[in-house]
Design an enzyme around this catalytic site. Structure first.
Site, PDB file in Angstrom:
ATOM      1  N   MET A 124      -2.041  -0.653  -5.297  1.00 52.80           N
ATOM      2  CA  MET A 124      -1.142   0.222  -4.587  1.00 52.80           C
ATOM      3  C   MET A 124      -1.366   0.034  -3.086  1.00 52.80           C
ATOM      4  SD  MET A 124      -1.082   4.433  -4.514  1.00 52.80           S
ATOM      5  CE  MET A 124      -2.026   4.469  -5.975  1.00 52.80           C
ATOM      6  N   PRO A 125      -0.361  -0.416  -2.343  1.00 55.56           N
ATOM      7  CA  PRO A 125      -0.489  -0.569  -0.896  1.00 55.56           C
ATOM      8  C   PRO A 125      -0.606   0.792  -0.202  1.00 55.56           C
ATOM      9  CG  PRO A 125       1.369  -1.826  -1.735  1.00 55.56           C
ATOM     10  CD  PRO A 125       0.895  -0.950  -2.839  1.00 55.56           C
ATOM     11  N   TYR A 126      -1.543   0.879   0.707  1.00 55.07           N
ATOM     12  CA  TYR A 126      -1.748   2.089   1.499  1.00 55.07           C
ATOM     13  C   TYR A 126      -1.837   1.669   2.955  1.00 55.07           C
ATOM     14  CZ  TYR A 126      -3.491   6.692   2.812  1.00 55.07           C
ATOM     15  OH  TYR A 126      -3.622   7.928   3.374  1.00 55.07           O
TER      16      TYR A 126
END
Length: 63
Positions: free
Chosen positions: A1-3
């Site tokens: 998940m990109p943050y």
């Protein structure tokens, strides 16, 4: 998940921030082949009197 954490000097209106997070999300989706629900964008607003460039506070540069 990109943050993604993005720091910026405070003062931009809500519509500008909406556009910014929308465009960042679109770029991440396209580049990383993910879905919008997987992308997190955190905007961290910094007060001008807490941020400096070249040894000078931004609040002083803007005056």
């Amino acid at each position: 998940m990109p943050y993604i954490k993005l720091k910026l000097v405070e003062g931009r209106d809500l519509e500008t921030k909406r556009l910014l997070v929308s465009n960042i999300t679109k770029a991440v989706i396209e580049t990383l082949q993910t879905t919008p629900d997987n992308v997190r964008v955190e905007l961290i607003e910094i007060n001008e009197d807490l941020f400096s460039i070249g040894g000078e506070l931004m609040i002083d540069k803007n005056n």
